[in-house]
Design a protein around this motif. Sequence first.
Motif, short mmCIF file in Angstrom:
data_model
loop_
_atom_site.label_atom_id
_atom_site.label_comp_id
_atom_site.label_asym_id
_atom_site.label_seq_id
_atom_site.Cartn_x
_atom_site.Cartn_y
_atom_site.Cartn_z
N ASN A 1 9.81 130.61 35.61
CA ASN A 1 8.42 130.97 35.36
C ASN A 1 7.71 131.56 36.58
N PHE A 2 8.28 131.33 37.77
CA PHE A 2 7.61 131.83 38.97
C PHE A 2 8.48 132.80 39.77
N ALA A 3 9.66 133.18 39.24
CA ALA A 3 10.57 134.05 39.98
C ALA A 3 9.88 135.35 40.39
N ALA A 4 9.30 136.04 39.42
CA ALA A 4 8.67 137.32 39.72
C ALA A 4 7.50 137.14 40.67
N LEU A 5 6.75 136.06 40.50
CA LEU A 5 5.61 135.82 41.38
C LEU A 5 6.07 135.46 42.79
N ILE A 6 7.20 134.74 42.89
CA ILE A 6 7.75 134.40 44.21
C ILE A 6 8.15 135.67 44.94
N VAL A 7 8.89 136.56 44.26
CA VAL A 7 9.33 137.81 44.89
C VAL A 7 8.12 138.69 45.20
N LEU B 1 14.23 143.88 41.65
CA LEU B 1 14.83 142.95 42.62
C LEU B 1 15.27 141.64 41.96
N GLY B 2 14.78 141.37 40.77
CA GLY B 2 15.20 140.17 40.05
C GLY B 2 16.57 140.30 39.43
N MET B 3 17.11 141.52 39.29
CA MET B 3 18.38 141.73 38.61
C MET B 3 19.56 141.03 39.29
N PRO B 4 19.68 141.06 40.63
CA PRO B 4 20.85 140.41 41.24
C PRO B 4 20.96 138.91 40.95
N THR B 5 19.86 138.28 40.60
CA THR B 5 19.94 136.83 40.34
C THR B 5 20.86 136.53 39.17
N GLY B 6 20.90 137.43 38.19
CA GLY B 6 21.81 137.24 37.06
C GLY B 6 23.27 137.30 37.49
N CYS B 7 23.59 138.24 38.39
CA CYS B 7 24.97 138.33 38.91
C CYS B 7 25.35 137.07 39.67
N ILE B 8 24.40 136.57 40.48
CA ILE B 8 24.67 135.37 41.26
C ILE B 8 24.89 134.17 40.36
N GLN B 9 24.05 134.01 39.35
CA GLN B 9 24.21 132.89 38.42
C GLN B 9 25.54 132.99 37.67
N PHE B 10 25.89 134.20 37.26
CA PHE B 10 27.14 134.40 36.53
C PHE B 10 28.33 134.05 37.43
N PHE B 11 28.32 134.57 38.66
CA PHE B 11 29.41 134.27 39.59
C PHE B 11 29.51 132.78 39.87
N ALA C 1 19.36 123.76 50.96
CA ALA C 1 19.22 124.45 52.24
C ALA C 1 18.47 125.77 52.08
N GLY C 2 18.76 126.48 50.99
CA GLY C 2 18.09 127.76 50.77
C GLY C 2 16.60 127.63 50.59
N THR C 3 16.20 126.61 49.85
CA THR C 3 14.77 126.39 49.63
C THR C 3 14.06 126.08 50.95
N ALA C 4 14.71 125.29 51.80
CA ALA C 4 14.13 124.98 53.11
C ALA C 4 13.95 126.25 53.94
N LEU C 5 14.93 127.16 53.88
CA LEU C 5 14.85 128.40 54.67
C LEU C 5 13.75 129.32 54.16
N ILE C 6 13.67 129.51 52.85
CA ILE C 6 12.65 130.42 52.32
C ILE C 6 11.24 129.89 52.59
N VAL D 1 17.67 134.79 51.04
CA VAL D 1 17.77 133.35 50.82
C VAL D 1 17.38 133.00 49.39
N TYR D 2 16.37 133.69 48.86
CA TYR D 2 15.95 133.49 47.47
C TYR D 2 17.12 133.71 46.51
N TYR D 3 17.93 134.74 46.78
CA TYR D 3 19.10 134.99 45.94
C TYR D 3 20.11 133.84 46.05
N VAL D 4 20.31 133.32 47.25
CA VAL D 4 21.27 132.24 47.46
C VAL D 4 20.89 131.00 46.66
#
Length: 507
Positions: free
Chosen positions: A309-315, A328-338, A367-372, A386-389
Motif C-alpha cells: 500500500n505504500f510502495a509507490a509512496l515510499i519510492v 521503478l516498481g517493476m524490478p520488485t516483481g523480479c526480485i520476489q519471483f527470484f 537489515a535492508g529496512t534499517a539501511l533505508i 536497498v528498497y529492492y533488497v
Amino acid sequence: MAAEKATITEVPNVDSYEPTGKLEKEFGEGQDALDSSAQVLATTSYEYTESDAKAVRWKIDRRLMPVLLITGMLSAIDKIIISNAALYGLKKDLHLSSGQYSWVGSIVSFGNLVAEWPGAYCVHRYPLSKVMGIMVILWGVFACLTAAANNFSTLMALRFLLGFCEGPVFPGCEVYVVMFYKGKEQPLRIAIYLASIATLFIGPLSYGIGRSTGVGIETWKLLYITVGGVTLFWGIALFWLLPDNPATWKFLSEREKYIALDRVRENHTGVENKHIKWGQVREAFLDPKSWVLLCGQIMVCTFLGGLTNFAALIVNNLGFSPLQTVLLGMPTGCIQFFSSIALSYIGTIYPNTRCIVASLACLIPLAGTALIWKLPTSNKFGRLGVYYVIYLFWGSYTLSASLPAANTSGHSKKVTTYAMTFVGYTTGLIIGPQYFSKNFTHGYIALMCSAAAACVLFLLYALICIWQNKQKDKAVAAGKFDNIQHNLSADLLDLTDTQKRDFRYIY
C-alpha cells in the motif's frame, strides 16, 4: 540398460469396504471414511513406470500451474494498484488523510479475514473450480466498481467486498497443489503461484494509462476499470480451465488419472473428502504448529501489507516523479519471483531445511529496512537499491506457506489449517499499512521488529515438528498403532496426520 521398474498398486475394491477396524469406526463410517481418490484407485489398476509418472506430472504442470500463476498475479494486482492510484489522484479526489489511506489499505484484508471460514466451507463442500471462478468474477466486478467511489466510506465498502471475494482463492490454490503434487514437489509449485510478478505487468500498464490524454475519465479510475475488467473475464475462463479434482479432470485420460492419484499417495495427506468432520477441525485448532505458523505469517506478511500500500509512496518519497515511480516498481516483481523460486528450490532439494531457510531470509529485509531508514536522504539511488533488497522477504513467506500442505492430513483438517494460516496472511496485511499511518520512521522500526519475530517463530515451528516426530516414533515403538486393523490402505482413508502410523512432519 535395465528396464524401469513398473509400479502396481493393489487396493481392495472400494464397493466391498466395511469399517472393520477401530480406526475407521471411530473416525468415519463407511464411504465417509474414504478419500475421494479411493474410488479410482480401488476400481482400476494400471502398470506404469517412473517415466510415465513424470510425463503425467509435466502434463499437469503445463495446464494447471499457468492458471494458478495468473490467478495469483491478478489477486496481487488488485491489491497493489491502490498505491499507483494514489499517485494518480485517488487521495486528492476522495480527500483522504494519511490515516484514512492506511485504512483503505487494511480494509481489503478485513474482507479476506471475514471470508476465511465461509470460504473454507465452500472450498471443502462444493466443486473447487466453481468456487474459484465465482469468487474471481465477483472480485473483478468490485474492482471495476471502485472507479465509482466518490468518498472515503464508499471506497472502504468496495475494498472490503473486493477482499471478501478474494478470501477463498489462495486456500483454493493450495488445495490444488496438495491434490496433484508430492510433498517434495509442493514448495516450488506454491512459490510459482505466490511469486507475485504483478509489478512486471502493473508497471507498464500504469505508465501507459498515466500518459493517456483525452479519455474523459480520471487516470486512477481508468486503471481500476481496466484491471477489474481483465479479472472478471479471467474468472469466467476458470470454469473451463480448472478441474475439481484429479479424478474428474477431463484433461487427463483414465490411465493418467490413476497415475496422478497413485503417485501422491506417498504424501499420506489424501486428496479430497466432501464430508465435514468436526473432530478434524478441532484437531487443527489444537495443533500448536498451526498457531505458531499463523503468528509467523502475521509477522512476515506485515512487510507485504506495508509495502503493497505504500510502495509507490515510499519510492516517490525518495525523490522520483509519479511516472518514474511506477516504472521503478517493476524490478520488485523480479526480485520476489527470484526469491520465491530460489528459496523454494533449496527447501525442495535439501530435506528439512524449509524453516531454517525461511528464518535466515527474514534477516535480509530486517537489515535492508534499517539501511533505508538510516541512509542519508541525498543518497536516493542507494536507498532505492536497498528498497529492492527488502523484497527478498517474499521467499520466506512462500516457503513457509508450503508447510501446511506437507504437514496436514485429513481433508477437513487441511482446509481448516489452510484457513488458519491465511488468517495470519490477512492479519499481516491489516497491520502492515498501520505501521506507516504516522510516519515512515515509525513504519521502518515496526517492520524490523516483525522480521525479527518471524525469524524466531519459523525456528520454533521446526522444533515443534522435531518433537512431534519423536513422539510418533515412541508411539509406534510402543505398539500404539498395532491394534488398528482395516481392510483398505490407510492412505485412502480420510484420516489426520496424528492418526497415520507412517506420517512424519517436514520442517
